[in-house]
Design a protein around this motif. Structure first.
Motif, PDB file in Angstrom:
ATOM      1  N   VAL A 171      51.175  41.722  43.723  1.00  0.00           N
ATOM      2  CA  VAL A 171      51.291  40.909  42.516  1.00  0.00           C
ATOM      3  C   VAL A 171      52.094  41.688  41.477  1.00  0.00           C
ATOM      4  N   PRO A 172      53.147  41.109  40.909  1.00  0.00           N
ATOM      5  CA  PRO A 172      53.922  41.821  39.882  1.00  0.00           C
ATOM      6  C   PRO A 172      53.048  42.203  38.695  1.00  0.00           C
ATOM      7  N   GLU A 173      53.355  43.333  38.069  1.00  0.00           N
ATOM      8  CA  GLU A 173      52.534  43.820  36.960  1.00  0.00           C
ATOM      9  C   GLU A 173      52.382  42.791  35.833  1.00  0.00           C
ATOM     10  N   PRO A 174      53.461  42.112  35.401  1.00  0.00           N
ATOM     11  CA  PRO A 174      53.266  41.121  34.330  1.00  0.00           C
ATOM     12  C   PRO A 174      52.289  40.009  34.711  1.00  0.00           C
ATOM     13  N   GLN A 175      52.328  39.598  35.974  1.00  0.00           N
ATOM     14  CA  GLN A 175      51.398  38.554  36.417  1.00  0.00           C
ATOM     15  C   GLN A 175      49.970  39.084  36.461  1.00  0.00           C
ATOM     16  N   ALA A 176      49.804  40.340  36.893  1.00  0.00           N
ATOM     17  CA  ALA A 176      48.477  40.942  36.916  1.00  0.00           C
ATOM     18  C   ALA A 176      47.911  41.043  35.504  1.00  0.00           C
ATOM     19  N   ASP A 177      48.759  41.423  34.556  1.00  0.00           N
ATOM     20  CA  ASP A 177      48.307  41.519  33.161  1.00  0.00           C
ATOM     21  C   ASP A 177      47.938  40.146  32.611  1.00  0.00           C
ATOM     22  N   LEU A 178      48.719  39.124  32.975  1.00  0.00           N
ATOM     23  CA  LEU A 178      48.404  37.767  32.524  1.00  0.00           C
ATOM     24  C   LEU A 178      47.036  37.339  33.048  1.00  0.00           C
ATOM     25  N   LEU A 179      46.787  37.584  34.329  1.00  0.00           N
ATOM     26  CA  LEU A 179      45.512  37.177  34.919  1.00  0.00           C
ATOM     27  C   LEU A 179      44.351  37.947  34.295  1.00  0.00           C
ATOM     28  N   LEU A 180      44.552  39.220  34.029  1.00  0.00           N
ATOM     29  CA  LEU A 180      43.505  39.997  33.381  1.00  0.00           C
ATOM     30  C   LEU A 180      43.218  39.451  31.979  1.00  0.00           C
TER      31      LEU A 180
ATOM     32  N   PRO B  76      26.946  31.177  51.340  1.00  0.00           N
ATOM     33  CA  PRO B  76      26.664  31.860  50.071  1.00  0.00           C
ATOM     34  C   PRO B  76      27.786  32.806  49.667  1.00  0.00           C
ATOM     35  N   VAL B  77      28.050  32.844  48.365  1.00  0.00           N
ATOM     36  CA  VAL B  77      29.082  33.722  47.807  1.00  0.00           C
ATOM     37  C   VAL B  77      28.430  34.600  46.744  1.00  0.00           C
ATOM     38  N   GLU B  78      28.585  35.918  46.890  1.00  0.00           N
ATOM     39  CA  GLU B  78      28.037  36.872  45.929  1.00  0.00           C
ATOM     40  C   GLU B  78      29.106  37.224  44.897  1.00  0.00           C
ATOM     41  N   ARG B  79      28.748  37.128  43.642  1.00  0.00           N
ATOM     42  CA  ARG B  79      29.656  37.486  42.549  1.00  0.00           C
ATOM     43  C   ARG B  79      29.497  38.976  42.236  1.00  0.00           C
ATOM     44  N   ILE B  80      30.591  39.733  42.339  1.00  0.00           N
ATOM     45  CA  ILE B  80      30.569  41.174  42.114  1.00  0.00           C
ATOM     46  C   ILE B  80      31.554  41.515  41.004  1.00  0.00           C
ATOM     47  N   VAL B  81      31.061  42.121  39.937  1.00  0.00           N
ATOM     48  CA  VAL B  81      31.893  42.502  38.799  1.00  0.00           C
ATOM     49  C   VAL B  81      32.546  43.850  39.067  1.00  0.00           C
ATOM     50  N   VAL B  82      33.862  43.923  38.846  1.00  0.00           N
ATOM     51  CA  VAL B  82      34.594  45.178  39.013  1.00  0.00           C
ATOM     52  C   VAL B  82      35.301  45.508  37.697  1.00  0.00           C
ATOM     53  N   PRO B  83      35.556  46.789  37.427  1.00  0.00           N
ATOM     54  CA  PRO B  83      36.252  47.156  36.190  1.00  0.00           C
ATOM     55  C   PRO B  83      37.633  46.523  36.101  1.00  0.00           C
ATOM     56  N   ASP B  84      38.055  46.237  34.873  1.00  0.00           N
ATOM     57  CA  ASP B  84      39.346  45.583  34.645  1.00  0.00           C
ATOM     58  C   ASP B  84      40.483  46.311  35.352  1.00  0.00           C
ATOM     59  N   ASN B  85      40.614  47.601  35.096  1.00  0.00           N
ATOM     60  CA  ASN B  85      41.762  48.352  35.622  1.00  0.00           C
ATOM     61  C   ASN B  85      41.735  48.433  37.141  1.00  0.00           C
ATOM     62  N   GLN B  86      40.538  48.539  37.714  1.00  0.00           N
ATOM     63  CA  GLN B  86      40.431  48.575  39.176  1.00  0.00           C
ATOM     64  C   GLN B  86      40.938  47.267  39.773  1.00  0.00           C
ATOM     65  N   TRP B  87      40.531  46.158  39.181  1.00  0.00           N
ATOM     66  CA  TRP B  87      40.942  44.843  39.679  1.00  0.00           C
ATOM     67  C   TRP B  87      42.455  44.661  39.527  1.00  0.00           C
ATOM     68  N   ARG B  88      42.985  45.080  38.382  1.00  0.00           N
ATOM     69  CA  ARG B  88      44.429  44.991  38.137  1.00  0.00           C
ATOM     70  C   ARG B  88      45.196  45.819  39.167  1.00  0.00           C
ATOM     71  N   ASP B  89      44.736  47.037  39.413  1.00  0.00           N
ATOM     72  CA  ASP B  89      45.419  47.900  40.377  1.00  0.00           C
ATOM     73  C   ASP B  89      45.380  47.304  41.782  1.00  0.00           C
ATOM     74  N   GLN B  90      44.269  46.658  42.117  1.00  0.00           N
ATOM     75  CA  GLN B  90      44.166  46.025  43.436  1.00  0.00           C
ATOM     76  C   GLN B  90      45.163  44.875  43.569  1.00  0.00           C
ATOM     77  N   LEU B  91      45.309  44.089  42.491  1.00  0.00           N
ATOM     78  CA  LEU B  91      46.288  43.001  42.523  1.00  0.00           C
ATOM     79  C   LEU B  91      47.685  43.548  42.760  1.00  0.00           C
ATOM     80  N   ILE B  92      48.039  44.572  41.997  1.00  0.00           N
ATOM     81  CA  ILE B  92      49.383  45.151  42.123  1.00  0.00           C
ATOM     82  C   ILE B  92      49.571  45.736  43.520  1.00  0.00           C
ATOM     83  N   GLY B  93      48.513  46.344  44.044  1.00  0.00           N
ATOM     84  CA  GLY B  93      48.587  46.901  45.395  1.00  0.00           C
ATOM     85  C   GLY B  93      48.798  45.858  46.465  1.00  0.00           C
ATOM     86  N   HIS B  94      48.410  44.625  46.154  1.00  0.00           N
ATOM     87  CA  HIS B  94      48.616  43.512  47.091  1.00  0.00           C
ATOM     88  C   HIS B  94      49.906  42.748  46.801  1.00  0.00           C
TER      89      HIS B  94
END
Length: 288
Positions: A242-251, A222-240
């Motif tokens: 992911v370049p900022e332009p790519q994070a913005d594209l995915l958002l 089973p996989v639980e779907r959890i919604v997170v705020p846009d900016n939080q998710w973007r910041d997590q990507l960058i922290g891992h």
């Protein structure tokens, strides 16, 4: 002769294979940056020539003798993508290509928050102004994207992502087959679509909650779907990393899906295939 660009990619290679079921090999050519990667096709009688949208001078030889050109959109965004597409369209006109088929998207829009969509809109405008007969394939969103969105959720049991909306997930294989059908018909003097096609999509539009549920059904985890705020998710990507332009594209993908830019479904893809397109459950069953 039908010329296919991007023939080493996820769409282009299966498209060539589908074409070879319908058209003699000597009527099929490919334009690729690295011809040596397609020595197997050359051995089967396919014309393999080097062509690079970033080197417009290479395209005259690659497109020579083409009655139809399948223009696969490049793996880039913004002015770079549009400029490369423009170079290919200019070369097609100079080579006397009879019709260009372009791999566009169902969500094409000059105002979409998902960056590839304005690029598709700009390319369709270039085609409309080119004087060349063209067909714009309004492809559904690639189902393979769900594998990227799932990430490690199958191990963790939790799928974190921003709020999303329904998406008409569609497989590369089905879209490749449909394009091959249209191209083969074109070689027989039939042009079922002039300009943009109707949306070429899978049978249902599903959101990430559906993706998580289906992934759990397929794998037994089973996989639980959890919604997170846009900016939080973007910041997590960058922290891992992911370049900022790519994070913005995915958002932008999530913002566009919330606006239901990828929600349309229709019968056209199934009509072309003569069967029901593979749904997401079938795709994930094959892929996970």
């Amino acid at each position: 002769m039908i010329i296919v660009t991007g023939a080493t990619g996820q769409l282009g290679r299966p498209l060539v294979e589908q074409l070879l079921r319908r058209v003699p090999a000597e009527r099929v050519g490919v334009s690729v940056r690295s011809p040596e990667k397609l020595a197997d096709l050359a051995a089967r009688g396919v014309r393999v020539r080097r062509g690079d949208f970033a080197e417009p001078e290479s395209l005259a030889h690659a497109f020579e003798g083409a009655s139809q050109l399948l223009l696969v959109s490049v793996d880039a965004t913004g002015p770079e993508a549009v400029a490369r597409h423009a170079a290919a369209i200019d070369a097609a006109r100079a080579a006397g290509v009879g019709r260009v088929l372009y791999t566009s998207h169902q969500g094409v829009s000059p105002t979409s928050p998902f960056p590839p969509m304005p690029d598709h809109a700009a390319t369709e405008k270039l085609l409309a102004e080119s004087g060349i007969a063209y067909t714009s394939l309004r492809n559904g969103f690639y189902a393979s994207t769900t594998l990227q969105l799932l990430g490690d959720a199958l191990d963790s049991g939790k799928l974190y992502a921003p709020e999303d909306g329904p998406v008409s997930w569609t497989t590369h294989a089905d879209l490749a087959e449909a394009a091959a059908v249209i191209l083969a018909d074109g070689e027989r003097g039939m042009a079922p679509f002039d300009g943009p096609t109707p949306a070429l999509t899978g049978p249902r539009a599903l959101d990430l909650s559906d993706v998580a549920r289906i992934a759990g059904e397929v794998t037994g985890r089973p996989v639980e779907r959890i919604v997170v705020p846009d900016n939080q998710w973007r910041d997590q990507l960058i922290g891992h990393g992911v370049p900022e332009p790519q994070a913005d594209l995915l958002l932008g993908l999530f913002r566009a899906s919330r606006a239901k830019e990828f929600a349309e479904t229709g019968p056209t893809l199934g009509d072309l295939l003569g069967r029901e397109p593979l749904d997401l459950h079938g795709f994930l069953t094959e892929s996970l």
